[in-house]
Write a protein that holds these residues in place. Structure first.
Motif, PDB file in Angstrom:
ATOM      1  N   ALA A  63     -51.084  29.308  99.187  1.00  0.00           N
ATOM      2  CA  ALA A  63     -50.211  27.564  98.180  1.00  0.00           C
ATOM      3  C   ALA A  63     -49.751  27.037  99.249  1.00  0.00           C
ATOM      4  O   ALA A  63     -48.628  27.063 100.094  1.00  0.00           O
ATOM      5  CB  ALA A  63     -49.889  28.035  96.762  1.00  0.00           C
ATOM      6  N   THR A  64     -49.729  25.422  98.715  1.00  0.00           N
ATOM      7  CA  THR A  64     -49.191  24.401  99.121  1.00  0.00           C
ATOM      8  C   THR A  64     -48.707  23.498  98.069  1.00  0.00           C
ATOM      9  O   THR A  64     -49.165  23.110  97.094  1.00  0.00           O
ATOM     10  CB  THR A  64     -49.660  23.867 100.291  1.00  0.00           C
ATOM     11  OG1 THR A  64     -50.019  24.777 101.227  1.00  0.00           O
ATOM     12  CG2 THR A  64     -48.600  22.700 101.267  1.00  0.00           C
ATOM     13  N   LEU A  65     -47.096  23.647  97.888  1.00  0.00           N
ATOM     14  CA  LEU A  65     -46.600  22.054  97.258  1.00  0.00           C
ATOM     15  C   LEU A  65     -45.801  21.526  98.081  1.00  0.00           C
ATOM     16  O   LEU A  65     -45.380  21.651  99.128  1.00  0.00           O
ATOM     17  CB  LEU A  65     -45.400  22.869  96.548  1.00  0.00           C
ATOM     18  CG  LEU A  65     -44.924  22.016  95.219  1.00  0.00           C
ATOM     19  CD1 LEU A  65     -45.697  22.112  94.534  1.00  0.00           C
ATOM     20  CD2 LEU A  65     -43.275  22.771  94.981  1.00  0.00           C
ATOM     21  N   GLU A  66     -46.935  20.118  97.974  1.00  0.00           N
ATOM     22  CA  GLU A  66     -46.404  18.959  98.794  1.00  0.00           C
ATOM     23  C   GLU A  66     -44.982  18.199  98.580  1.00  0.00           C
ATOM     24  O   GLU A  66     -45.506  18.113  96.872  1.00  0.00           O
ATOM     25  CB  GLU A  66     -47.528  18.392  99.593  1.00  0.00           C
ATOM     26  CG  GLU A  66     -48.696  19.068 100.004  1.00  0.00           C
ATOM     27  CD  GLU A  66     -49.860  17.794 100.550  1.00  0.00           C
ATOM     28  OE1 GLU A  66     -50.233  18.465 101.486  1.00  0.00           O
ATOM     29  OE2 GLU A  66     -49.853  17.005 100.129  1.00  0.00           O
ATOM     30  N   VAL A  67     -44.345  17.782  99.158  1.00  0.00           N
ATOM     31  CA  VAL A  67     -43.272  16.983  98.477  1.00  0.00           C
ATOM     32  C   VAL A  67     -43.448  15.630  99.571  1.00  0.00           C
ATOM     33  O   VAL A  67     -43.386  15.513 100.810  1.00  0.00           O
ATOM     34  CB  VAL A  67     -41.514  17.968  98.580  1.00  0.00           C
ATOM     35  CG1 VAL A  67     -41.688  18.570  97.657  1.00  0.00           C
ATOM     36  CG2 VAL A  67     -41.574  18.226 100.423  1.00  0.00           C
ATOM     37  N   VAL A  68     -42.436  14.862  99.222  1.00  0.00           N
ATOM     38  CA  VAL A  68     -41.963  13.520  99.967  1.00  0.00           C
ATOM     39  C   VAL A  68     -40.785  12.978  99.531  1.00  0.00           C
ATOM     40  O   VAL A  68     -40.531  13.113  98.587  1.00  0.00           O
ATOM     41  CB  VAL A  68     -43.403  12.559  99.669  1.00  0.00           C
ATOM     42  CG1 VAL A  68     -43.027  11.888  98.462  1.00  0.00           C
ATOM     43  CG2 VAL A  68     -42.705  11.546 100.956  1.00  0.00           C
ATOM     44  N   THR A  69     -39.089  13.037 100.556  1.00  0.00           N
ATOM     45  CA  THR A  69     -38.675  12.146 100.286  1.00  0.00           C
ATOM     46  C   THR A  69     -38.913  10.414  99.945  1.00  0.00           C
ATOM     47  O   THR A  69     -39.376  10.073 100.440  1.00  0.00           O
ATOM     48  CB  THR A  69     -37.303  11.820 101.444  1.00  0.00           C
ATOM     49  OG1 THR A  69     -37.934  11.750 102.820  1.00  0.00           O
ATOM     50  CG2 THR A  69     -37.982  14.494 102.241  1.00  0.00           C
ATOM     51  N   GLU A  70     -37.313   9.910  99.553  1.00  0.00           N
ATOM     52  CA  GLU A  70     -37.325   8.645  98.863  1.00  0.00           C
ATOM     53  C   GLU A  70     -37.476   7.841 100.094  1.00  0.00           C
ATOM     54  O   GLU A  70     -38.350   6.637 100.213  1.00  0.00           O
ATOM     55  CB  GLU A  70     -35.731   8.565  98.841  1.00  0.00           C
ATOM     56  CG  GLU A  70     -35.514   9.215  97.782  1.00  0.00           C
ATOM     57  CD  GLU A  70     -34.060   8.233  96.973  1.00  0.00           C
ATOM     58  OE1 GLU A  70     -33.337   8.528  98.016  1.00  0.00           O
ATOM     59  OE2 GLU A  70     -33.993   8.376  95.681  1.00  0.00           O
ATOM     60  N   ASP A  71     -37.696   8.414 101.593  1.00  0.00           N
ATOM     61  CA  ASP A  71     -38.142   7.470 102.676  1.00  0.00           C
ATOM     62  C   ASP A  71     -39.072   7.751 103.446  1.00  0.00           C
ATOM     63  O   ASP A  71     -39.432   7.615 104.297  1.00  0.00           O
ATOM     64  CB  ASP A  71     -37.187   7.489 103.696  1.00  0.00           C
ATOM     65  CG  ASP A  71     -36.536   8.984 104.203  1.00  0.00           C
ATOM     66  OD1 ASP A  71     -37.659   9.884 104.054  1.00  0.00           O
ATOM     67  OD2 ASP A  71     -36.283   9.238 105.237  1.00  0.00           O
ATOM     68  N   LYS A  74     -43.017  13.147 104.734  1.00  0.00           N
ATOM     69  CA  LYS A  74     -44.009  14.047 103.924  1.00  0.00           C
ATOM     70  C   LYS A  74     -43.504  15.819 104.190  1.00  0.00           C
ATOM     71  O   LYS A  74     -44.027  15.859 105.543  1.00  0.00           O
ATOM     72  CB  LYS A  74     -45.518  14.087 103.951  1.00  0.00           C
ATOM     73  CG  LYS A  74     -45.579  13.230 103.296  1.00  0.00           C
ATOM     74  CD  LYS A  74     -47.292  12.606 102.566  1.00  0.00           C
ATOM     75  CE  LYS A  74     -47.676  11.569 102.428  1.00  0.00           C
ATOM     76  NZ  LYS A  74     -48.791  11.119 101.973  1.00  0.00           N
ATOM     77  N   LEU A  75     -43.370  15.721 103.226  1.00  0.00           N
ATOM     78  CA  LEU A  75     -43.282  18.175 103.293  1.00  0.00           C
ATOM     79  C   LEU A  75     -43.675  18.690 103.010  1.00  0.00           C
ATOM     80  O   LEU A  75     -44.106  18.388 101.894  1.00  0.00           O
ATOM     81  CB  LEU A  75     -41.615  18.114 102.822  1.00  0.00           C
ATOM     82  CG  LEU A  75     -40.372  16.792 103.734  1.00  0.00           C
ATOM     83  CD1 LEU A  75     -39.164  17.678 102.771  1.00  0.00           C
ATOM     84  CD2 LEU A  75     -39.896  17.856 105.601  1.00  0.00           C
ATOM     85  N   GLY A  76     -44.239  19.994 103.518  1.00  0.00           N
ATOM     86  CA  GLY A  76     -45.258  20.935 102.744  1.00  0.00           C
ATOM     87  C   GLY A  76     -44.070  22.534 102.399  1.00  0.00           C
ATOM     88  O   GLY A  76     -43.976  22.686 102.916  1.00  0.00           O
ATOM     89  N   LEU A  77     -43.756  23.029 101.038  1.00  0.00           N
ATOM     90  CA  LEU A  77     -43.601  24.477 100.579  1.00  0.00           C
ATOM     91  C   LEU A  77     -45.004  25.436 101.121  1.00  0.00           C
ATOM     92  O   LEU A  77     -45.649  24.725  99.785  1.00  0.00           O
ATOM     93  CB  LEU A  77     -42.792  24.247  99.757  1.00  0.00           C
ATOM     94  CG  LEU A  77     -41.712  22.818  99.791  1.00  0.00           C
ATOM     95  CD1 LEU A  77     -41.105  22.932  98.142  1.00  0.00           C
ATOM     96  CD2 LEU A  77     -40.731  23.765 100.387  1.00  0.00           C
ATOM     97  N   ALA A  78     -44.409  25.916 101.410  1.00  0.00           N
ATOM     98  CA  ALA A  78     -46.187  27.726 101.619  1.00  0.00           C
ATOM     99  C   ALA A  78     -45.472  28.812 101.117  1.00  0.00           C
ATOM    100  O   ALA A  78     -44.207  29.353 101.741  1.00  0.00           O
ATOM    101  CB  ALA A  78     -46.623  27.057 103.246  1.00  0.00           C
ATOM    102  N   SER A  79     -46.500  29.216 101.171  1.00  0.00           N
ATOM    103  CA  SER A  79     -46.484  30.436 100.249  1.00  0.00           C
ATOM    104  C   SER A  79     -47.665  30.991  99.982  1.00  0.00           C
ATOM    105  O   SER A  79     -49.007  30.488 100.293  1.00  0.00           O
ATOM    106  CB  SER A  79     -46.020  30.596  99.184  1.00  0.00           C
ATOM    107  OG  SER A  79     -45.995  30.096  97.860  1.00  0.00           O
ATOM    108  N   SER A  80     -47.438  32.324 100.647  1.00  0.00           N
ATOM    109  CA  SER A  80     -48.180  33.154 100.020  1.00  0.00           C
ATOM    110  C   SER A  80     -48.671  34.661  99.454  1.00  0.00           C
ATOM    111  O   SER A  80     -46.908  35.016  98.351  1.00  0.00           O
ATOM    112  CB  SER A  80     -48.685  34.075 101.826  1.00  0.00           C
ATOM    113  OG  SER A  80     -48.739  32.644 102.508  1.00  0.00           O
ATOM    114  N   GLY A  81     -49.789  35.243  99.084  1.00  0.00           N
ATOM    115  CA  GLY A  81     -49.731  36.174  98.689  1.00  0.00           C
ATOM    116  C   GLY A  81     -51.000  36.813  97.596  1.00  0.00           C
ATOM    117  O   GLY A  81     -52.169  36.574  98.040  1.00  0.00           O
TER     118      GLY A  81
END
Length: 272
Positions: A63-71, A74-81
């Motif tokens: 799974a990937t939860l993508e995020v982006v900062t105010e500037d 882009k960042l991606g929070l990855a998990s597996s299961g």
């Protein structure tokens, strides 16, 4: 999807840089997309009927939860299961995200949530089916199971609720498996699904994007090692607490850091 949309709307971050985060993902439509609405609905219905008919299912996921900062970074929070279930009322799911290692076990009566990284667990009584458990986890405890919408016996009705646009985007390949690629639009979310072609139409990838936040924040789940019936390893849905594990009240568990989908320097707040 309602529970996930609500979560997407609330997530922000407060870390050393004090950057607020919203979740973001871009979604592009292929220039050659074919808008076959009835065909797409039929493919989705065939998938949900197939899923509901399986008495035993197991699969791994990323799974990937993508995020982006105010500037704009882009960042991606990855998990597996992994998920293993036996209908109508037993399921075991695990998720490791680097900062959290969570296992959820349901035996038809008791739900157990174990935080392996903290060696703590909680138990609550939720007698009933997997369908009932999914609703309780999402609405009451804010702990949705991975790809929970797809596990319901009435998945088609749940997925198609409030859908206003349907497209058949042709074929795609996920993890080496050729899939039918479908796209759907509802009032609050856009979502896509890639369904394996052939006589085992399981979901290979499922992507949800909220339209309530600028940038259409996105959450994706990709399935692998799909198994059903006799292929599924015999699994115990009973729970044995690890040595020295501490049992806590569920209210206390909710307050613990690094027990959710975000690292401890993330906090939950209002929409940006």
């Amino acid at each position: 999807m309602v529970g996930l949309t609500r979560k997407l709307r609330r997530l922000i971050v407060a870390g050393p840089s004090a950057l607020a985060l919203t979740l973001v993902a871009g979604m592009a439509t292929s220039p050659g997309a074919v808008a076959g609405e009835e065909e797409a609905k039929a493919l989705l219905k065939a998938m949900t009927d197939y899923m509901a008919a399986q008495k035993a299912i197991s699969f791994d996921f990323d799974a990937t939860l993508e995020v982006v900062t105010e500037d704009g970074q882009k960042l991606g929070l990855a998990s597996s299961g992994a998920v293993s279930l036996t209908r109508p009322d037993k399921i075991r799911a695990s998720r490791s995200g680097g900062f959290a290692d969570i296992e959820t076990v349901f035996d038809g009566t008791t739900l157990t949530v174990l935080g392996k990284n903290k060696n703590v667990y909680t138990q609550v009584e939720i007698p009933g089916s997997i369908d009932h458990l999914v609703d309780e986890l999402k609405d009451k405890y804010n702990r949705p199971l991975p790809a929970a919408d797809l596990l319901l016996t009435n998945a088609y009705d749940e997925l198609m609720a409030n859908v206003i646009d349907v497209k058949d985007l042709g074929s795609g390949v996920i993890g080496g498996t050729e899939c039918d690629h479908l796209a759907f639009r509802a009032k609050e979310v856009d979502w896509q699904i890639w369904i394996a072609q052939g006589d085992r139409p399981y979901p290979c990838r499922y992507v949800i994007a909220s339209k309530l936040i600028d940038g259409d924040p996105q959450y994706s789940v990709q399935v692998s090692d799909w198994k059903t019936g006799d292929e599924v390893a015999t699994d115990s849905f009973s729970f044995e607490a690890p040595a020295d594990a501490k049992k806590v009240d569920i209210a206390e568990l909710k307050k613990m850091k690094d027990m959710g989908e975000l690292p401890s320097h993330f906090t939950i707040g209002g929409k940006q």
